[in-house]
Write a protein that holds these residues in place. Structure first.
Motif, mmCIF file in Angstrom:
data_model
loop_
_atom_site.group_PDB
_atom_site.id
_atom_site.type_symbol
_atom_site.label_atom_id
_atom_site.label_comp_id
_atom_site.label_asym_id
_atom_site.label_seq_id
_atom_site.Cartn_x
_atom_site.Cartn_y
_atom_site.Cartn_z
ATOM 1 N N GLU A 38 90.743 2.744 -70.711
ATOM 2 C CA GLU A 38 91.242 4.115 -70.585
ATOM 3 C C GLU A 38 90.211 5.025 -71.213
ATOM 4 O O GLU A 38 89.666 4.721 -72.273
ATOM 5 C CB GLU A 38 92.593 4.272 -71.260
ATOM 6 N N MET A 39 89.935 6.138 -70.542
ATOM 7 C CA MET A 39 88.893 7.024 -71.049
ATOM 8 C C MET A 39 89.191 8.473 -70.705
ATOM 9 O O MET A 39 90.009 8.765 -69.838
ATOM 10 C CB MET A 39 87.534 6.611 -70.493
ATOM 11 N N VAL A 40 88.489 9.341 -71.399
ATOM 12 C CA VAL A 40 88.447 10.762 -71.100
ATOM 13 C C VAL A 40 86.991 11.058 -70.773
ATOM 14 O O VAL A 40 86.090 10.645 -71.503
ATOM 15 C CB VAL A 40 88.914 11.601 -72.315
ATOM 16 N N VAL A 41 86.763 11.752 -69.661
ATOM 17 C CA VAL A 41 85.391 12.035 -69.242
ATOM 18 C C VAL A 41 85.245 13.538 -68.990
ATOM 19 O O VAL A 41 86.076 14.134 -68.298
ATOM 20 C CB VAL A 41 85.009 11.247 -67.967
ATOM 21 N N ASP B 268 82.514 -4.458 -60.328
ATOM 22 C CA ASP B 268 83.456 -4.260 -59.229
ATOM 23 C C ASP B 268 84.529 -3.331 -59.778
ATOM 24 O O ASP B 268 85.491 -3.769 -60.391
ATOM 25 C CB ASP B 268 84.042 -5.610 -58.799
ATOM 26 N N LEU B 269 84.325 -2.025 -59.597
ATOM 27 C CA LEU B 269 85.141 -1.022 -60.273
ATOM 28 C C LEU B 269 86.291 -0.505 -59.420
ATOM 29 O O LEU B 269 86.141 -0.300 -58.219
ATOM 30 C CB LEU B 269 84.282 0.182 -60.666
ATOM 31 N N ILE B 270 87.397 -0.267 -60.071
ATOM 32 C CA ILE B 270 88.495 0.523 -59.527
ATOM 33 C C ILE B 270 88.720 1.635 -60.540
ATOM 34 O O ILE B 270 89.064 1.375 -61.691
ATOM 35 C CB ILE B 270 89.778 -0.307 -59.345
ATOM 36 N N LEU B 271 88.474 2.874 -60.122
ATOM 37 C CA LEU B 271 88.586 4.024 -61.020
ATOM 38 C C LEU B 271 89.711 4.926 -60.532
ATOM 39 O O LEU B 271 89.738 5.307 -59.361
ATOM 40 C CB LEU B 271 87.268 4.807 -61.039
ATOM 41 N N THR B 272 90.619 5.248 -61.420
ATOM 42 C CA THR B 272 91.746 6.104 -61.081
ATOM 43 C C THR B 272 91.770 7.290 -62.030
ATOM 44 O O THR B 272 91.875 7.104 -63.240
ATOM 45 C CB THR B 272 93.071 5.320 -61.183
ATOM 46 N N SER B 273 91.678 8.474 -61.475
ATOM 47 C CA SER B 273 91.737 9.701 -62.272
ATOM 48 C C SER B 273 93.165 10.230 -62.217
ATOM 49 O O SER B 273 93.645 10.650 -61.181
ATOM 50 C CB SER B 273 90.764 10.730 -61.701
ATOM 51 N N HIS B 274 93.839 10.183 -63.364
ATOM 52 C CA HIS B 274 95.249 10.547 -63.414
ATOM 53 C C HIS B 274 95.481 12.041 -63.625
ATOM 54 O O HIS B 274 96.503 12.569 -63.202
ATOM 55 C CB HIS B 274 95.950 9.774 -64.538
ATOM 56 N N LYS B 275 94.571 12.706 -64.306
ATOM 57 C CA LYS B 275 94.755 14.129 -64.593
ATOM 58 C C LYS B 275 93.396 14.780 -64.794
ATOM 59 O O LYS B 275 92.535 14.239 -65.474
ATOM 60 C CB LYS B 275 95.600 14.315 -65.845
ATOM 61 N N ARG B 276 93.234 15.945 -64.179
ATOM 62 C CA ARG B 276 91.999 16.707 -64.322
ATOM 63 C C ARG B 276 92.336 18.106 -64.816
ATOM 64 O O ARG B 276 93.288 18.725 -64.343
ATOM 65 C CB ARG B 276 91.272 16.801 -62.981
ATOM 66 N N ILE B 277 91.539 18.588 -65.748
ATOM 67 C CA ILE B 277 91.699 19.945 -66.259
ATOM 68 C C ILE B 277 90.368 20.656 -66.068
ATOM 69 O O ILE B 277 89.376 20.302 -66.702
ATOM 70 C CB ILE B 277 92.111 19.945 -67.745
ATOM 71 N N ILE C 140 91.297 8.551 -67.288
ATOM 72 C CA ILE C 140 90.792 7.718 -66.198
ATOM 73 C C ILE C 140 91.028 6.280 -66.612
ATOM 74 O O ILE C 140 90.733 5.894 -67.738
ATOM 75 C CB ILE C 140 89.288 7.932 -65.948
ATOM 76 N N THR C 141 91.566 5.509 -65.705
ATOM 77 C CA THR C 141 91.692 4.083 -65.946
ATOM 78 C C THR C 141 90.626 3.388 -65.113
ATOM 79 O O THR C 141 90.532 3.636 -63.905
ATOM 80 C CB THR C 141 93.083 3.561 -65.539
ATOM 81 N N HIS D 115 83.117 15.243 -59.901
ATOM 82 C CA HIS D 115 83.886 14.163 -60.527
ATOM 83 C C HIS D 115 84.412 13.199 -59.467
ATOM 84 O O HIS D 115 84.226 11.982 -59.576
ATOM 85 C CB HIS D 115 85.034 14.774 -61.336
ATOM 86 N N LEU D 116 85.059 13.729 -58.441
ATOM 87 C CA LEU D 116 85.648 12.870 -57.404
ATOM 88 C C LEU D 116 84.571 12.115 -56.624
ATOM 89 O O LEU D 116 84.737 10.925 -56.317
ATOM 90 C CB LEU D 116 86.528 13.703 -56.469
ATOM 91 N N MET D 117 83.455 12.794 -56.334
ATOM 92 C CA MET D 117 82.363 12.115 -55.624
ATOM 93 C C MET D 117 81.734 11.034 -56.498
ATOM 94 O O MET D 117 81.322 9.978 -56.000
ATOM 95 C CB MET D 117 81.323 13.125 -55.161
ATOM 96 N N SER D 118 81.672 11.271 -57.803
ATOM 97 C CA SER D 118 81.133 10.271 -58.726
ATOM 98 C C SER D 118 81.988 9.011 -58.711
ATOM 99 O O SER D 118 81.465 7.892 -58.629
ATOM 100 C CB SER D 118 81.067 10.857 -60.140
ATOM 101 N N LEU D 119 83.297 9.182 -58.793
ATOM 102 C CA LEU D 119 84.194 8.021 -58.760
ATOM 103 C C LEU D 119 84.047 7.262 -57.447
ATOM 104 O O LEU D 119 83.946 6.030 -57.429
ATOM 105 C CB LEU D 119 85.651 8.455 -58.942
ATOM 106 N N LYS D 120 84.032 8.001 -56.339
ATOM 107 C CA LYS D 120 83.937 7.375 -55.018
ATOM 108 C C LYS D 120 82.636 6.584 -54.872
ATOM 109 O O LYS D 120 82.644 5.427 -54.439
ATOM 110 C CB LYS D 120 84.041 8.453 -53.937
ATOM 111 N N ALA D 121 81.514 7.196 -55.244
ATOM 112 C CA ALA D 121 80.217 6.518 -55.121
ATOM 113 C C ALA D 121 80.161 5.278 -56.007
ATOM 114 O O ALA D 121 79.638 4.232 -55.596
ATOM 115 C CB ALA D 121 79.075 7.476 -55.468
ATOM 116 N N ALA D 122 80.712 5.367 -57.220
ATOM 117 C CA ALA D 122 80.706 4.219 -58.131
ATOM 118 C C ALA D 122 81.537 3.077 -57.549
ATOM 119 O O ALA D 122 81.112 1.917 -57.571
ATOM 120 C CB ALA D 122 81.232 4.626 -59.500
#
Length: 138
Positions: free
Chosen positions: A104-107, A70-79, A90-91, A11-18
């Motif tokens: 705003e989304m849930v992934v 041009d994305l800014i992705l912020t993951s606020h909570k992970r379960i 995720i915003t 998940h974190l690597m996906s956000l970073k690469a995007a």
């Protein structure tokens, strides 16, 4: 609750690469038979809601939805649960050709025993995003 699992790392690597615009790094996170639903259900870029399965289709998804953005992705909570992780909120802020959209989304990310993504399911309101885009164009 676990804070470091293969699914959380994917998940974190996906956000970073995007956010870095690194298509090769993002695609390398997926198993050969993986599927992406973003969003889940029918949308303008997936009218039948069948998702994007396999490397070629996931690559096409990148070219359509992530690459030009041009994305800014912020993951606020992970379960984390077993081999999956739900990024509960995720915003995503997207600036595409001067149009600014916030989502705003849930992934839900599912990985195999090798830590590769087998499924990425993003739940977000495509109609709300379309309305934001229409309002930005006025």
């Amino acid at each position: 609750m676990p804070t470091d699992t293969p699914a959380i790392r994917a998940h974190l690597m996906s956000l970073k690469a995007a956010m870095e615009g690194d298509k090769a790094k993002w695609l390398a996170l997926f198993a050969d038979d993986a599927i992406v639903f973003d969003p889940v259900g029918p949308s303008l870029h997936d009218p039948e809601g069948k998702g994007f399965r396999g490397g070629e289709r996931i690559s096409a998804f990148w070219d359509l939805m992530i690459g030009p953005a041009d994305l800014i992705l912020t993951s606020h909570k992970r379960i984390a649960c077993g081999s999956d992780v739900c990024a509960a909120t995720i915003t995503a802020a997207n600036n595409l050709n001067g149009l600014k959209v916030s989502i705003e989304m849930v992934v839900v990310y599912e990985v195999n025993d090798s830590g590769l993504l087998t499924s990425l399911k993003a739940y977000w309101d495509a109609e709300a995003v379309s309305a934001q885009m229409e309002n930005s164009e006025q």
